[in-house]
Structures are given as C-alpha cells and as structure tokens.
Design a protein around this motif. Structure first.
Motif, PDB file in Angstrom:
ATOM      1  N   GLY A 602       0.805  -1.212   0.000  1.00 35.84           N
ATOM      2  CA  GLY A 602       0.000   0.000   0.000  1.00 35.84           C
ATOM      3  C   GLY A 602       0.835   1.258   0.000  1.00 35.84           C
ATOM      4  N   GLY A 603       0.176   2.367  -0.322  1.00 32.50           N
ATOM      5  CA  GLY A 603       0.855   3.645  -0.379  1.00 32.50           C
ATOM      6  C   GLY A 603       1.167   4.208   0.994  1.00 32.50           C
ATOM      7  N   LEU A 604       0.125   4.571   1.767  1.00 29.17           N
ATOM      8  CA  LEU A 604       0.304   5.129   3.102  1.00 29.17           C
ATOM      9  C   LEU A 604      -0.620   4.417   4.078  1.00 29.17           C
ATOM     10  CD1 LEU A 604       0.832   7.694   1.032  1.00 29.17           C
ATOM     11  CD2 LEU A 604       1.045   8.906   3.192  1.00 29.17           C
ATOM     12  N   HIS A 605      -0.088   4.158   5.270  1.00 30.39           N
ATOM     13  CA  HIS A 605      -0.862   3.531   6.329  1.00 30.39           C
ATOM     14  C   HIS A 605      -0.697   4.367   7.590  1.00 30.39           C
ATOM     15  CE1 HIS A 605      -1.962  -0.445   8.607  1.00 30.39           C
ATOM     16  NE2 HIS A 605      -2.870   0.512   8.757  1.00 30.39           N
ATOM     17  N   VAL A 606      -1.760   5.047   7.990  1.00 32.96           N
ATOM     18  CA  VAL A 606      -1.761   5.839   9.219  1.00 32.96           C
ATOM     19  C   VAL A 606      -2.361   4.983  10.318  1.00 32.96           C
ATOM     20  CG1 VAL A 606      -2.626   7.928  10.341  1.00 32.96           C
ATOM     21  CG2 VAL A 606      -1.909   8.006   7.951  1.00 32.96           C
ATOM     22  N   PHE A 626      -4.341   4.353   0.440  1.00 32.13           N
ATOM     23  CA  PHE A 626      -4.386   4.940   1.774  1.00 32.13           C
ATOM     24  C   PHE A 626      -5.202   4.054   2.692  1.00 32.13           C
ATOM     25  CE2 PHE A 626      -6.610   8.319   4.472  1.00 32.13           C
ATOM     26  CZ  PHE A 626      -5.605   8.362   5.407  1.00 32.13           C
ATOM     27  N   ASP A 627      -4.611   3.774   3.856  1.00 35.97           N
ATOM     28  CA  ASP A 627      -5.299   3.017   4.901  1.00 35.97           C
ATOM     29  C   ASP A 627      -5.203   3.827   6.184  1.00 35.97           C
ATOM     30  OD1 ASP A 627      -6.509   1.141   6.493  1.00 35.97           O
ATOM     31  OD2 ASP A 627      -4.807  -0.249   6.514  1.00 35.97           O
ATOM     32  N   HIS A 628      -6.366   4.144   6.774  1.00 40.21           N
ATOM     33  CA  HIS A 628      -6.420   4.982   7.977  1.00 40.21           C
ATOM     34  C   HIS A 628      -7.050   4.173   9.101  1.00 40.21           C
ATOM     35  CE1 HIS A 628      -7.822   9.067   9.892  1.00 40.21           C
ATOM     36  NE2 HIS A 628      -6.799   8.519  10.527  1.00 40.21           N
ATOM     37  N   ASP A 629      -6.280   3.892  10.152  1.00 39.77           N
ATOM     38  CA  ASP A 629      -6.755   3.027  11.229  1.00 39.77           C
ATOM     39  C   ASP A 629      -6.596   3.690  12.591  1.00 39.77           C
ATOM     40  OD1 ASP A 629      -7.471   0.968   9.521  1.00 39.77           O
ATOM     41  OD2 ASP A 629      -5.516  -0.003   9.641  1.00 39.77           O
ATOM     42  N   ASN A 630      -6.920   4.956  12.685  1.00 40.61           N
ATOM     43  CA  ASN A 630      -6.655   5.654  13.937  1.00 40.61           C
ATOM     44  C   ASN A 630      -7.756   6.659  14.249  1.00 40.61           C
ATOM     45  OD1 ASN A 630      -5.527   6.839  16.172  1.00 40.61           O
ATOM     46  ND2 ASN A 630      -4.008   7.997  15.042  1.00 40.61           N
ATOM     47  N   ASP A 631      -8.703   6.262  15.106  1.00 40.53           N
ATOM     48  CA  ASP A 631      -9.766   7.177  15.522  1.00 40.53           C
ATOM     49  C   ASP A 631      -9.214   8.404  16.228  1.00 40.53           C
ATOM     50  OD1 ASP A 631     -12.320   6.044  14.752  1.00 40.53           O
ATOM     51  OD2 ASP A 631     -11.821   4.369  16.070  1.00 40.53           O
ATOM     52  N   GLN A 632      -8.110   8.248  16.903  1.00 45.71           N
ATOM     53  CA  GLN A 632      -7.560   9.344  17.692  1.00 45.71           C
ATOM     54  C   GLN A 632      -7.159  10.534  16.821  1.00 45.71           C
ATOM     55  OE1 GLN A 632      -3.795   8.608  19.430  1.00 45.71           O
ATOM     56  NE2 GLN A 632      -4.108   9.932  21.196  1.00 45.71           N
ATOM     57  N   SER A 633      -6.846  10.285  15.558  1.00 42.91           N
ATOM     58  CA  SER A 633      -6.365  11.370  14.711  1.00 42.91           C
ATOM     59  C   SER A 633      -7.480  12.227  14.148  1.00 42.91           C
ATOM     60  CB  SER A 633      -5.535  10.797  13.557  1.00 42.91           C
ATOM     61  OG  SER A 633      -6.359  10.093  12.647  1.00 42.91           O
ATOM     62  N   CYS A 634      -8.725  11.859  14.354  1.00 39.60           N
ATOM     63  CA  CYS A 634      -9.832  12.647  13.825  1.00 39.60           C
ATOM     64  C   CYS A 634      -9.741  14.096  14.309  1.00 39.60           C
ATOM     65  CB  CYS A 634     -11.173  12.052  14.257  1.00 39.60           C
ATOM     66  SG  CYS A 634     -11.548  10.455  13.512  1.00 39.60           S
ATOM     67  N   GLY A 635      -9.905  15.020  13.380  1.00 38.34           N
ATOM     68  CA  GLY A 635      -9.844  16.433  13.718  1.00 38.34           C
ATOM     69  C   GLY A 635      -8.457  17.016  13.672  1.00 38.34           C
ATOM     70  N   VAL A 636      -7.440  16.168  13.630  1.00 34.10           N
ATOM     71  CA  VAL A 636      -6.059  16.652  13.562  1.00 34.10           C
ATOM     72  C   VAL A 636      -5.416  16.225  12.254  1.00 34.10           C
ATOM     73  CG1 VAL A 636      -3.788  16.620  14.656  1.00 34.10           C
ATOM     74  CG2 VAL A 636      -5.864  16.560  16.072  1.00 34.10           C
ATOM     75  N   PHE A 637      -5.503  14.943  11.955  1.00 36.70           N
ATOM     76  CA  PHE A 637      -4.923  14.420  10.728  1.00 36.70           C
ATOM     77  C   PHE A 637      -5.505  15.118   9.503  1.00 36.70           C
ATOM     78  CE2 PHE A 637      -5.704  11.465   7.192  1.00 36.70           C
ATOM     79  CZ  PHE A 637      -4.397  11.288   6.766  1.00 36.70           C
ATOM     80  N   ARG A 638      -4.621  15.367   8.513  1.00 35.26           N
ATOM     81  CA  ARG A 638      -5.082  15.964   7.260  1.00 35.26           C
ATOM     82  C   ARG A 638      -4.212  15.428   6.116  1.00 35.26           C
ATOM     83  NH1 ARG A 638      -8.237  19.987   5.271  1.00 35.26           N
ATOM     84  NH2 ARG A 638      -7.459  21.235   3.517  1.00 35.26           N
TER      85      ARG A 638
END
Length: 749
Positions: A602-606, A626-638
C-alpha cells in the motif's frame, strides 16, 4: 563540410561594428539602426516576401551585436498553414540544432553556436515550402538565451531586442536545399572522426567514472570534445534526454548533470569542499539546468581554454586504495579521510563525547554477519553522547556500503543515530549526558533501547544536535534478527531538531528504508529506493517536519510507501508535518510477484497514535493508496492537496476505518475539503530503476498548494510531489540527480 571548429579572437569592437553595417544589404528593405552597446538586436530575414505557392523560401535571423556572439537559443514561430518546414541550409562555421517536433504546429526550437563568434553571419537558415500567401505575417522569434564570448569563458547577454520588422533579404537563397539534420549528422560534418555516442554506452547514476572532467557531458572519458558540445545542444533543445532514454535500458541510462552543467563557471572554484557554489549553479538556482551557455562554455574550452572546463571534477581522481579496518569503538574525536576506505569490523559505537567527522567523498564499507543470526554483523551506531558530521557535496557524496561483491540487501548492519530528544513511550529514566553544553544535562524523560544492539536513545532535549548528514548514500544495509528486532537502512532514534538531515539516499535496505523512532528532527531531500519493507516509517512520537521525500518501491520486494505510528498504546501521538512527497509503487499495482513475503502492499498507512499533516503528495502504483486506522487522529490528521493515480483502490477495503473518514478512506480523500486530485500527474519515468525521472512533464505538476508558513519549508513549492515539473526541454536538473544512484541490474538493486 564545415571547417574545423577552433575558437579565435575577433579584431575588436570598431571593426565589428563596420562589418555589421556592411552586412545589412537587404535590397528593397529599410536600413535598421545598429545595436546599442551590450545589446543584441535581432531581425527576421526572409529571402522573399512574395514567393508563390510551391516555391521555397529561406528564413534567417540577422543579428547585430558589438561583442562576440557565441550562441543563441529560442523558438522560430510561423503559420503552419502557410509554411511547411523543409529543413536547414547549412553554412560554414556554425552548428544549428533544430527540434522540429512541433513543426506541424508552427514552432521550431533551435540552438545555434559558432566557435569563432557569429560576426556578420546570419543565425541559421531555415527552408520552408510556401503553401499560401501572407506567410510573413505570423513569423516571430522568442529568445530563450543568448551568450557571448568573453576572455576565458562565456557570459549571458541580458539585453536582447527582437525587432518586429520582417526584412526581405534577397541574398538569402534556398538552392533547393533543406536537410533535417540530427545531432549525428552534425557530428559527421564537424567532427567526422569522433564517435557520436548518442544514446549508448553511458555510465549509470552512482557509478564512479575515473578522471571525469567538467565538460565531458557525454561521459566518454578524456578531455571535452565537439561531441560534448553537440550533446549539450541536443539536450538544451529537448532532443536528447537529460536523464534516461525512452527504452530505459542500462546501456542508455545516464546522468550527465555533473559533467555537463558548467555555466556559470563560478571561477576560481571547481566545487571543492568549502566552495560556496560549484560550477553550473547559482545561489538562486542551486540545482542548475542544461542550457545553451553550457554548450558555448565547453566550445570556448576547445579554442582558447577556460578555467573550469577540462579540469578533473573534485573527487574523480584515483580511487582510495588504502583500507583502514575499524574494530573498536570511537571514544575520542576522529576524522575519516577520503584517501582511505574504512572497513567496519563489527558494530562500531561513536560514544564518550566523541565526534566522528567524515570527509566528503569517503567510502565506508561494512561486513556481513552470520546468515540467519546476524552474529558479527557490522554497523555504525552513533550514541547519545556522540556526534557524526558526514557533510558531503553533490560532487563528492559520502557513501556507506558493504564489502561484499556482488552487493546484496542486508550485507551490513547499517547506520543508526541516537539522540536525546523526546519519545512518547519508554521508561522515564533518561540520564543527563556529561560533557554536553546544549541542554542535554536534563534527565528523567523517556528512553528506550534500540534494536540490533544500536544503543539507548531518547531524553528531554528537543533541540538536541547529533550532527550532520548531507549528501550521503546508505546502501544495502539492514538486518532482521527477529520479527521485532531489526536494523533498518537508516534509523534516527530520538534525534533532535538541532541535527541536519538533507540530501540523503537510502538504497536497497533489508528492512525499512528510513525510520524515525520519536524525536523532533526535520528531514529534507530524501530519496528512498528498493527497500524490502516500508520506505518511510516513523513511530514513538516523531514530531518533526519533512519536505521533498521520494519513495520508489522494489516492485518485487517492497511493502508500504509510508507507515505511520504513534505507539501501540494509542495514548500518545506522532505529529509530523510533511509536504512535497512522491510515493511510487509499481507500474501494474494489481500484478503479483515477489519472493520475500512483501509485494508492494500500500501507499500510506496511518496507524495507532499517528496524527500527521500531509500535503502536496503524489501516490501512484499501489494496490491501495491509503489506509487509515486511527480514531484518535480525527480532527487533527489531514491529507490534502495531493494526487492519487494508478492505484487499484483508494482505500484498503477493511472495516476499521475511523468515523471521521465516513467509514471509508476513499470518501475522506474525495471530500471537497481535502482538495485532492485523481488525474494523471504525468511523471516522466517514475518506474525506471536505473535513472528514474520523477519530474512531472512540462506543463504538469500544478494544482497543489503552498506549504505551511514556516522557515523550514520552501514556500514556493506549490507543485505536486517532491520534484518540480520539467522545463520545455526537460533540461532542468532534479535535486536527486548527480549524487544518487540507481539499480545494479533490472531485477536486483
């Protein structure tokens, strides 16, 4: 046949002025004013302004200049419905390379040089067939660059005036001649005994060509010749590739930017250590490009000689032959000289307050450990109480490699730098560091023990300074002892932002290419190629910044482009800000293959604990982008203002996506607020492994955004990806060219 090209001095300004006036015999045309001092005045001359349909006309550029005009490059414009380009009419003295690829659209791109200076001669003689009347109305000239001979070199002519009048000059003749001359044709005319060497037998990037000289642009060996001039002209008008031919084979891959990029000469320096500017670059353009002036500067060398062209490039003298075996820890400040090859016998620690300084151009080679266990594998491990100053140059990069021949992934342990910057996990037991005066005396912050016996890292000092890595290549390093105990290509562990990491390539690492374990260090100009695992990996709270990063996967033995973690507890975070990144998987992302358990996943895995802010990425060639597996990053990650293309899927189709993604990474990426693009970025040769070209094609690469306002970021880098787009001639030099390396064979790095 043109006469032998040798440059001679001209008589002087007064004689030159008389000669110019005498040359203005244009029959029924008005006499135009002569050029002002230091001004190049140009007029388009045509053999007839009223030729009938089916007749030929000749078009030439009349020039008036009170100095010695060496060359000019630009575009001749015409109405393709009125004039059909036939070819050139040659005359004694000059070489005129014409790119006629856009002739059907009314454009000829040309570069013309004259070894003796053009004097009273016209520039070029372009032959056209008349298709209809009124053909002079659309004739026009755009000048890209003009250069003049001055004592010992050439100089740009800043003041160029193109007159709007079209002058009928009945002395121009076609004589039924019109030849579409290639670079090889010109070589047969001006240097019949010299092999053209266009498109074959070139050195590959990263190879060491002994005694390479400035001006030897075609890398043929020896002193510069007329072939190098023609080669540069061919590049400057877009007929010859600067980096790689279309078939991308080993024989055709080349990277002539060090030898061919010679203007301005920046006399008296040759690019040695300590020079502010090496030949071919300026303070405002530190990468440089291949232009007409490079050709005229080399041409000047063939006659009167110059102060740079023909000189051996620093670092290209005899290879170091004296081998120094390093078998003990470095406990006092030490300098390694480029006149030696340093062989690491086992793990070497830089510790006890010592600074290891490595001169530009130095080769360091490690040894392999016992297969399976890694026992005895070598590596260079800079401890928290040590520093490494490895400050190379584009001409003399510092290379970390291995003794083994042939080389293979994991044939030595690698380079690890440990610092005293904060981590988000570990034990709060970091000690003070005796002998340090930069604040490292603080204690009681998180520290950890590095994998592979690399030592302890972490502490309280965000601005900790572990030294400099600049113009450094790290090749074939890394080792997997167990699934959780690995050495990477290059590891920065708890490294602080007082450290300089800039212009670094990690090639063919056994595990991850470039990995950051916590710390605050900022990184710039990273090239990561052919890693067996992830390309760029971070964890444990890395909170630095990054810009200009390229990851090119090993399509048979790679994993993810970026893997992003905070830590396993999901209670602490990594918060880097990274812009202008190009992440390349494989040309067929749905294809299968691979022998080492990875196959470009995959390209990016957060992942857990990661809250990065990403912008101006290009991600292409992956099964999922893109694979996003982090609820904690909501509102910060971009993840915004980026380009996704030629990926099998945008998301990885799992079920663990955060609610803030709308339950799907594709939904997040495609939301209007992210301003992402899903069209072809038109990268020129991103999957080429010998001499990759990560530049977007001319006219591409736009649509992204300005990086954050911060002194670290280059504010003007609004282009998508890690490299600005190619110029019209593809002759601008990417930042990774000249000091980095490509693969050894098509299937093995």
């Amino acid at each position: 046949m043109l006469r032998t090209l040798t440059r001679k001095r001209l008589a002087g300004v007064a004689v030159m002025a008389v000669g110019l006036l005498a040359a203005c015999d244009t029959a029924d045309s008005p006499v135009l004013p002569s050029a002002a001092p230091d001004e190049l005045a140009l007029t388009i001359n045509v053999s007839s302004i009223s030729a009938a349909t089916g007749e030929q006309v000749a078009v030439a550029i009349d020039q008036q200049y009170l100095g010695s005009l060496a060359g000019i490059q630009g575009f001749l414009r015409f109405d393709a419905a009125s004039l059909e380009y036939v070819g050139q009419k040659t005359h004694d003295g000059a070489i005129v390379l014409v790119n006629d690829q856009d002739a059907a659209r009314g454009t000829l791109r040309f570069a013309a040089v004259d070894a003796d200076g053009f004097g009273t001669n016209d520039i070029g003689s372009f032959v056209f067939m008349v298709r209809r009347g009124g053909y002079t109305a659309a004739l026009g000239l755009d000048v890209e660059e003009a250069s003049a001979y001055v004592p010992g070199t050439t100089a740009l002519i800043e003041d160029v005036k193109v007159r709007t009048a079209i002058v009928e000059n009945r002395r121009l003749r076609t004589d039924g001649e019109g030849l579409r001359l290639t670079a090889s044709d010109w070589m047969a005319r001006v240097a019949p005994s010299e092999e053209p060497r266009f498109g074959r037998d070139f050195q590959r990037p990263g190879q060491y060509l002994l005694n390479l000289r400035f001006g030897d642009a075609n890398l043929s060996g020896g002193a510069p010749t007329i072939g190098d001039v023609v080669f540069i002209l061919n590049v400057s008008v877009g007929l010859n590739e600067l980096l790689v031919d279309a078939d991308a084979t080993a024989a055709n891959a080349r990277d002539a930017v060090i030898a061919g990029n010679v203007f301005p000469q920046n006399d008296p320096g040759l690019g040695e250590v300590g020079d502010a500017l090496r030949p071919g670059v300026t303070a405002s353009d530190p990468q440089g490009d291949i232009t007409l002036s490079d050709a005229t500067t080399i041409l000047a060398e063939l006659g009167v000689g110059t102060t740079v062209v023909g000189e051996i490039i620093p670092g290209r003298g005899p290879l170091a032959s004296n081998r120094v075996v390093v078998s003990g820890n470095i406990t006092s400040s030490t300098t390694w000289s480029s006149s030696n090859v340093y062989e690491l016998a086992g793990p070497i620690l830089v510790t006890n307050g010592a600074t290891l300084t490595i001169q530009p151009g130095t080769l360091i080679e490690g040894t392999a450990g016992t297969p399976g266990t890694g026992a005895g594998i070598s590596g260079l491990f800079v401890q928290r109480d040590g520093r490494l100053i490895a400050d190379g140059t584009p001409l003399q990069p510092i290379v970390f490699s291995c003794v083994s021949q042939p080389k293979f992934k994991g044939c030595w342990g690698g380079l690890v730098i440990n610092g005293s910057a904060p981590l988000n996990e570990g034990t709060a037991t970091s000690p003070s560091i005796p002998g340090r005066t930069d604040g490292a005396g603080q204690s009681g912050c998180n520290e950890k023990t590095g994998e592979g016996g690399s030592g302890n890292y972490g502490g309280c000092v965000a601005n900790d300074n572990s030294g400099i890595l600049r113009y450094v290549r790290v090749e074939y390093s890394g080792f997997r002892f167990t699934a959780t105990n690995e050495l990477n290509g290059l590891a920065l562990q708890g490294v602080g932002n007082g450290t300089t990491i800039d212009y670094v390539q990690v090639h063919a690492g056994q595990d991850d290419g470039f990995e950051l374990f916590g710390g605050t260090v900022n990184v710039k100009h990273l090239l990561i190629t052919a890693s067996s695992d992830d390309g760029f990996d971070f964890t444990e709270g890395w909170s630095g910044k990054g810009q200009y990063i390229i990851v090119q996967a090993d399509s048979l033995d790679g994993d993810k482009g970026f893997e992003n973690d905070g830590n396993s507890s999901n209670t602490a975070i990594s918060t880097p800000v990274v812009w202008n990144v190009t992440v390349i998987g494989k040309a067929n992302p749905a294809g299968t293959g691979g022998t080492s358990g990875n196959n470009v996943v995959g390209g990016l895995h957060v992942r857990v604990g990661a809250q990065p802010i990403y912008g101006n990425f290009i991600v292409m060639g992956y099964p999922f982008a893109f694979d996003h597996d982090n609820d904690q990053s909501c509102g910060v990650f971009r993840f915004s203002n980026s380009v996704f293309f030629n990926n099998t899927r945008l998301d990885n189709s799992d079920t663990g996506d955060p609610v803030c993604d709308g339950g799907d990474e594709a939904v997040y990426l495609q939301a209007g607020a992210q301003a992402n693009l899903f069209s072809n970025p038109n990268l020129r040769a991103p999957f080429n492994v010998y001499s990759p070209d990560f530049r977007p094609a001319f006219g591409s690469g736009g649509g992204c955004a300005a990086p954050p306002i911060d002194p670290f970021f280059t504010a003007s880098a609004t282009h998508c990806g890690a490299v600005p787009a190619a110029t019209a001639a593809n002759a601008n030099i990417p930042w990774y060219s000249g000091w980095s390396r490509g693969w050894a064979t098509p299937t093995a790095p």
